[in-house]
Design an enzyme around this catalytic site. Structure first.
Site, PDB file in Angstrom:
ATOM      1  N   ILE A 222       0.838  -1.213   0.000  1.00 29.73           N
ATOM      2  CA  ILE A 222       0.000   0.000   0.000  1.00 29.73           C
ATOM      3  C   ILE A 222       0.869   1.258   0.000  1.00 29.73           C
ATOM      4  CG2 ILE A 222      -1.977   1.162   1.061  1.00 29.73           C
ATOM      5  CD1 ILE A 222      -2.659  -1.464   2.470  1.00 29.73           C
TER       6      ILE A 222
ATOM      7  N   THR B 187      12.284  -5.396   4.529  1.00 30.68           N
ATOM      8  CA  THR B 187      12.118  -6.770   5.027  1.00 30.68           C
ATOM      9  C   THR B 187      11.749  -7.631   3.815  1.00 30.68           C
ATOM     10  OG1 THR B 187       9.733  -6.556   5.342  1.00 30.68           O
ATOM     11  CG2 THR B 187      11.138  -5.837   7.183  1.00 30.68           C
TER      12      THR B 187
ATOM     13  N   ILE C 140      12.050   1.618  11.550  1.00 29.35           N
ATOM     14  CA  ILE C 140      11.286   2.635  12.299  1.00 29.35           C
ATOM     15  C   ILE C 140      11.468   2.478  13.818  1.00 29.35           C
ATOM     16  CG2 ILE C 140       9.530   3.103  10.524  1.00 29.35           C
ATOM     17  CD1 ILE C 140       7.596   1.305  12.240  1.00 29.35           C
TER      18      ILE C 140
ATOM     19  N   THR D 117       8.102  -4.172  15.581  1.00 32.58           N
ATOM     20  CA  THR D 117       7.888  -3.185  14.509  1.00 32.58           C
ATOM     21  C   THR D 117       6.581  -2.416  14.714  1.00 32.58           C
ATOM     22  OG1 THR D 117       9.211  -4.246  12.808  1.00 32.58           O
ATOM     23  CG2 THR D 117       7.330  -2.964  12.035  1.00 32.58           C
TER      24      THR D 117
ATOM     25  N   THR E 150      -6.024  -0.688  10.819  1.00 35.32           N
ATOM     26  CA  THR E 150      -6.754  -1.707  10.055  1.00 35.32           C
ATOM     27  C   THR E 150      -8.100  -1.986  10.703  1.00 35.32           C
ATOM     28  OG1 THR E 150      -6.774  -4.096   9.625  1.00 35.32           O
ATOM     29  CG2 THR E 150      -5.317  -3.365  11.348  1.00 35.32           C
ATOM     30  N   ASP E 151      -9.049  -2.462   9.908  1.00 31.30           N
ATOM     31  CA  ASP E 151     -10.353  -2.849  10.475  1.00 31.30           C
ATOM     32  C   ASP E 151     -10.222  -4.083  11.372  1.00 31.30           C
ATOM     33  OD1 ASP E 151      -9.963  -4.801   8.526  1.00 31.30           O
ATOM     34  OD2 ASP E 151     -11.928  -4.566   7.589  1.00 31.30           O
ATOM     35  N   GLU E 152      -9.061  -4.772  11.276  1.00 35.15           N
ATOM     36  CA  GLU E 152      -8.896  -5.982  12.091  1.00 35.15           C
ATOM     37  C   GLU E 152      -8.819  -5.660  13.585  1.00 35.15           C
ATOM     38  OE1 GLU E 152      -6.368  -9.064  10.487  1.00 35.15           O
ATOM     39  OE2 GLU E 152      -6.609  -8.281   8.462  1.00 35.15           O
TER      40      GLU E 152
ATOM     41  N   TYR F 210      -1.174 -10.231  15.065  1.00 38.24           N
ATOM     42  CA  TYR F 210      -1.099  -9.084  14.142  1.00 38.24           C
ATOM     43  C   TYR F 210      -2.084  -7.998  14.566  1.00 38.24           C
ATOM     44  CZ  TYR F 210      -2.377  -6.217  10.098  1.00 38.24           C
ATOM     45  OH  TYR F 210      -2.693  -5.157   9.283  1.00 38.24           O
TER      46      TYR F 210
ATOM     47  N   LYS G 143      -1.438  -4.161  15.983  1.00 39.12           N
ATOM     48  CA  LYS G 143      -1.931  -2.972  15.270  1.00 39.12           C
ATOM     49  C   LYS G 143      -2.854  -2.145  16.185  1.00 39.12           C
ATOM     50  CE  LYS G 143      -1.527  -1.796  11.547  1.00 39.12           C
ATOM     51  NZ  LYS G 143      -0.532  -0.877  10.923  1.00 39.12           N
TER      52      LYS G 143
ATOM     53  N   ASN H 242      -9.698  -4.893   3.759  1.00 39.82           N
ATOM     54  CA  ASN H 242      -8.688  -5.556   2.914  1.00 39.82           C
ATOM     55  C   ASN H 242      -8.510  -4.852   1.577  1.00 39.82           C
ATOM     56  OD1 ASN H 242      -9.647  -7.698   4.817  1.00 39.82           O
ATOM     57  ND2 ASN H 242      -8.131  -8.900   3.726  1.00 39.82           N
TER      58      ASN H 242
HETATM   59  P1  NAD Z   1       3.400  -4.899   3.352  1.00 39.73           P
HETATM   60  O1  NAD Z   1       3.774  -6.033   4.232  1.00 39.73           O
HETATM   61  O2  NAD Z   1       3.206  -5.130   1.890  1.00 39.73           O
HETATM   62  O3  NAD Z   1       4.509  -3.739   3.472  1.00 39.73           O
HETATM   63  C1  NAD Z   1       5.089  -3.368   4.698  1.00 39.73           C
HETATM   64  C2  NAD Z   1       6.330  -2.547   4.407  1.00 39.73           C
HETATM   65  O4  NAD Z   1       6.884  -2.118   5.665  1.00 39.73           O
HETATM   66  C3  NAD Z   1       7.443  -3.322   3.678  1.00 39.73           C
HETATM   67  O5  NAD Z   1       7.988  -2.537   2.641  1.00 39.73           O
HETATM   68  C4  NAD Z   1       8.483  -3.558   4.779  1.00 39.73           C
HETATM   69  O6  NAD Z   1       9.824  -3.645   4.271  1.00 39.73           O
HETATM   70  C5  NAD Z   1       8.282  -2.344   5.652  1.00 39.73           C
HETATM   71  N1  NAD Z   1       8.725  -2.575   7.046  1.00 39.73           N
HETATM   72  C6  NAD Z   1       8.444  -3.656   7.835  1.00 39.73           C
HETATM   73  N2  NAD Z   1       9.047  -3.499   9.024  1.00 39.73           N
HETATM   74  C7  NAD Z   1       9.690  -2.293   9.009  1.00 39.73           C
HETATM   75  C8  NAD Z   1      10.464  -1.582   9.943  1.00 39.73           C
HETATM   76  N3  NAD Z   1      10.714  -2.090  11.175  1.00 39.73           N
HETATM   77  N4  NAD Z   1      10.971  -0.377   9.611  1.00 39.73           N
HETATM   78  C9  NAD Z   1      10.753   0.144   8.364  1.00 39.73           C
HETATM   79  N5  NAD Z   1      10.025  -0.505   7.426  1.00 39.73           N
HETATM   80  C10 NAD Z   1       9.498  -1.714   7.747  1.00 39.73           C
HETATM   81  O7  NAD Z   1       2.111  -4.268   4.026  1.00 39.73           O
HETATM   82  P2  NAD Z   1       0.846  -3.540   3.342  1.00 39.73           P
HETATM   83  O8  NAD Z   1      -0.151  -4.563   2.980  1.00 39.73           O
HETATM   84  O9  NAD Z   1       1.345  -2.590   2.333  1.00 39.73           O
HETATM   85  O10 NAD Z   1       0.271  -2.744   4.593  1.00 39.73           O
HETATM   86  C11 NAD Z   1       0.714  -1.421   4.883  1.00 39.73           C
HETATM   87  C12 NAD Z   1       0.010  -0.936   6.128  1.00 39.73           C
HETATM   88  O11 NAD Z   1      -1.398  -0.934   5.926  1.00 39.73           O
HETATM   89  C13 NAD Z   1       0.263  -1.812   7.356  1.00 39.73           C
HETATM   90  O12 NAD Z   1       0.406  -0.952   8.457  1.00 39.73           O
HETATM   91  C14 NAD Z   1      -1.004  -2.648   7.472  1.00 39.73           C
HETATM   92  O13 NAD Z   1      -1.254  -3.003   8.809  1.00 39.73           O
HETATM   93  C15 NAD Z   1      -2.045  -1.664   6.956  1.00 39.73           C
HETATM   94  N6  NAD Z   1      -3.250  -2.267   6.330  1.00 39.73           N
HETATM   95  C16 NAD Z   1      -3.116  -3.191   5.343  1.00 39.73           C
HETATM   96  C17 NAD Z   1      -4.259  -3.686   4.727  1.00 39.73           C
HETATM   97  C18 NAD Z   1      -4.150  -4.679   3.595  1.00 39.73           C
HETATM   98  O14 NAD Z   1      -5.177  -5.165   3.114  1.00 39.73           O
HETATM   99  N7  NAD Z   1      -2.966  -5.000   3.106  1.00 39.73           N
HETATM  100  C19 NAD Z   1      -5.523  -3.260   5.126  1.00 39.73           C
HETATM  101  C20 NAD Z   1      -5.619  -2.301   6.163  1.00 39.73           C
HETATM  102  C21 NAD Z   1      -4.462  -1.808   6.746  1.00 39.73           C
HETATM  103  P1  TYD Z   2      -5.209 -12.467   3.835  1.00 38.51           P
HETATM  104  O1  TYD Z   2      -4.980 -12.020   2.429  1.00 38.51           O
HETATM  105  O2  TYD Z   2      -4.092 -13.112   4.573  1.00 38.51           O
HETATM  106  O3  TYD Z   2      -5.764 -11.197   4.622  1.00 38.51           O
HETATM  107  P2  TYD Z   2      -6.414 -11.096   6.128  1.00 38.51           P
HETATM  108  O4  TYD Z   2      -6.219 -12.367   6.845  1.00 38.51           O
HETATM  109  O5  TYD Z   2      -5.615  -9.985   6.740  1.00 38.51           O
HETATM  110  O6  TYD Z   2      -7.852 -10.752   5.909  1.00 38.51           O
HETATM  111  O7  TYD Z   2      -6.436 -13.472   3.827  1.00 38.51           O
HETATM  112  C1  TYD Z   2      -7.699 -13.101   3.317  1.00 38.51           C
HETATM  113  C2  TYD Z   2      -8.668 -14.245   3.580  1.00 38.51           C
HETATM  114  O8  TYD Z   2      -8.266 -15.377   2.791  1.00 38.51           O
HETATM  115  C3  TYD Z   2      -8.665 -14.722   5.020  1.00 38.51           C
HETATM  116  O9  TYD Z   2     -10.001 -15.080   5.389  1.00 38.51           O
HETATM  117  C4  TYD Z   2      -7.794 -15.967   5.003  1.00 38.51           C
HETATM  118  C5  TYD Z   2      -8.012 -16.522   3.609  1.00 38.51           C
HETATM  119  N1  TYD Z   2      -6.863 -17.239   2.999  1.00 38.51           N
HETATM  120  C6  TYD Z   2      -7.052 -18.507   2.453  1.00 38.51           C
HETATM  121  O10 TYD Z   2      -8.164 -19.071   2.440  1.00 38.51           O
HETATM  122  N2  TYD Z   2      -5.959 -19.138   1.894  1.00 38.51           N
HETATM  123  C7  TYD Z   2      -4.719 -18.572   1.873  1.00 38.51           C
HETATM  124  O11 TYD Z   2      -3.762 -19.230   1.387  1.00 38.51           O
HETATM  125  C8  TYD Z   2      -4.552 -17.261   2.430  1.00 38.51           C
HETATM  126  C9  TYD Z   2      -3.197 -16.593   2.434  1.00 38.51           C
HETATM  127  C10 TYD Z   2      -5.656 -16.618   2.984  1.00 38.51           C
END
Ligand code: NAD
Ligand code: TYD
Length: 339
Positions: free
Chosen positions: A12, A36, A60, A100, A125-127, A153, A157, A182
């Site tokens: 993101i 990472t 960070i 982290t 996050t909504d989680e 996780y 958060k 998500n």
């Molecule tokens: P991601 O895992 O793709 O990216 C995380 C990034 O943070 C990576 O580039 C990693 O190298 C960096 N990072 C990790 N630890 C670090 C540290 N100690 N110092 C500096 N950088 C570090 O995650 P994402 O899916 O892009 O999510 C980004 C943010 O959005 C997160 O805070 C996550 O909780 C939140 N979020 C994600 C979703 C989703 O659907 N992916 C939804 C809601 C909120």
């Molecule tokens: P994920 O993408 O890990 O996001 P989150 O758990 O943060 O919502 O998973 C999305 C949904 O898909 C979750 O209900 C778990 C499910 N899932 C599978 O069924 N198989 C998989 O291999 C993975 C990674 C997730």
């Protein structure tokens, strides 16, 4: 306007950097990322060539390093995306999530306070709300829903989210928090559901579906999330929480079948595997506050967004093939063999 984007080499955060380049060319962006397993500097190739984005490698949670960076750069705004973000990994090894997600956020908040940052935005996050039952389709998460987490996780958060709000109340630091559902879209690491389905289906490999595939997620195209964050940092009220989501609920099995049909791959690839421990049943956001107060609404419908996403993975094979042919192989083996 000088903005620090942490975690900008991840999914993101990188999309947010590209969103700013396109929509806020006047912003100067510094990306801080530890790189990472989830961070990928190649993702930022063209952003770095623009001359408007600079990259700094660092953690960070390293307080001295963060303090020096803030001293040198004098950021106006900080947006914290950096996190360990995968629920399954948090079940295997929680500690790095605490380090982290909690200690890293605390270090950024202290530096923001000390150096007079005008807006600190925490990407939550909504989680943090836990889950909703499957049989109550009219129940949604609002900003008033109690925090009630399920996984290491989401607990980490939630800690960071509440700490951010505490810095507003206690120290008057001008913070905002967003709790989004998500996301899906380009540059999504292939351990998460949607890119996992696409990349495995393209290689004619089985698609592991947890439990019966009936858990529900509320999917939002990543660009809509980036637009919402931009609106919050520019117009959102300090001290406030904003939920972000576009009423796009799907069961996991529906998502799998949709992607397989776009790719013309058979449903026989679906393999039901052992459920995730503590698996949240349903997430669903009520976005009334951000819509009413800031005028945000999602632009990309799921049918369109999922096709765009599949197309991106087809056109950017080297991006994900480099990942799945690296350490990811061992990860997949460890997490899924015998499941
Ligand atoms: P991601 O895992 O793709 O990216 C995380 C990034 O943070 C990576 O580039 C990693 O190298 C960096 N990072 C990790 N630890 C670090 C540290 N100690 N110092 C500096 N950088 C570090 O995650 P994402 O899916 O892009 O999510 C980004 C943010 O959005 C997160 O805070 C996550 O909780 C939140 N979020 C994600 C979703 C989703 O659907 N992916 C939804 C809601 C909120
Ligand atoms: P994920 O993408 O890990 O996001 P989150 O758990 O943060 O919502 O998973 C999305 C949904 O898909 C979750 O209900 C778990 C499910 N899932 C599978 O069924 N198989 C998989 O291999 C993975 C990674 C997730």
């Amino acid at each position: 306007m000088k903005i620090l984007v942490t975690g900008g080499a991840g999914f993101i955060g990188s999309n947010f950097i590209y969103y700013l380049l396109e929509n806020r060319p006047e912003y100067e962006t510094v990306c801080l990322d530890k790189l990472t397993y989830a961070g990928n500097l190649k993702t930022l190739d063209s952003a770095l060539k623009s001359g408007k984005v600079t990259f700094v490698k660092g953690d960070i949670a390293n307080r001295d390093f963060v303090d020096e960076l803030f001293e040198k750069q004098r950021f106006d705004v900080v947006v914290n995306f950096a996190a360990e973000s995968h629920v399954d990994r948090s079940i295997e090894s929680p500690e790095v999530f605490l380090q982290t997600n909690i200690m890293g956020t605390a270090s950024l908040l202290d530096a923001s306070r000390k150096h007079g940052v005008k807006r600190y935005h925490q990407v939550s996050t909504d989680e943090v709300y836990g889950d909703l039952p499957l049989d109550a389709a009219d129940s949604f998460f609002t900003e008033e829903t109690p925090i009630h987490t399920s996984s290491p996780y989401s607990a980490s958060k939630a800690s960071a989210d509440l700490l951010t709000l505490a810095y507003f109340r206690t120290y008057g630091l001008p913070v905002t928090v967003s709790r989004c559902s998500n996301n899906y879209g380009p540059y999504h690491f292939p351990e998460k559901l949607i890119p996992l389905i696409i990349t495995r289906a393209l290689n004619d490999e089985n698609i592991p579906v947890y439990g019966q595939g009936l858990n529900v997620r509320d999917w939002l195209y990543v660009e809509d999330h980036c637009k919402a964050i931009t609106m919050i940092i520019e117009k959102g009220r300090a001290g406030e929480v904003y939920n972000i989501g576009g009423h796009n609920e799907k069961t996991n099995i529906d998502v799998v079948k949709t992607v397989l049909s776009i790719l013309g791959k058979p449903e026989s690839l679906i393999t039901y595997v052992k459920d995730r421990a503590g698996h949240d049943l349903r997430y669903a956001i009520d976005p009334a506050k951000i819509s009413g107060e800031l005028g945000w609404s999602p632009e990309t419908k799921f049918d369109e967004g999922i096709k765009k996403t599949v197309k991106w993975y087809l056109e950017n094979k080297t991006w994900w093939e480099d990942i799945i042919n690296g350490d990811y192989k061992d990860y997949y083996e460890k997490m899924y063999s015998g499941r």
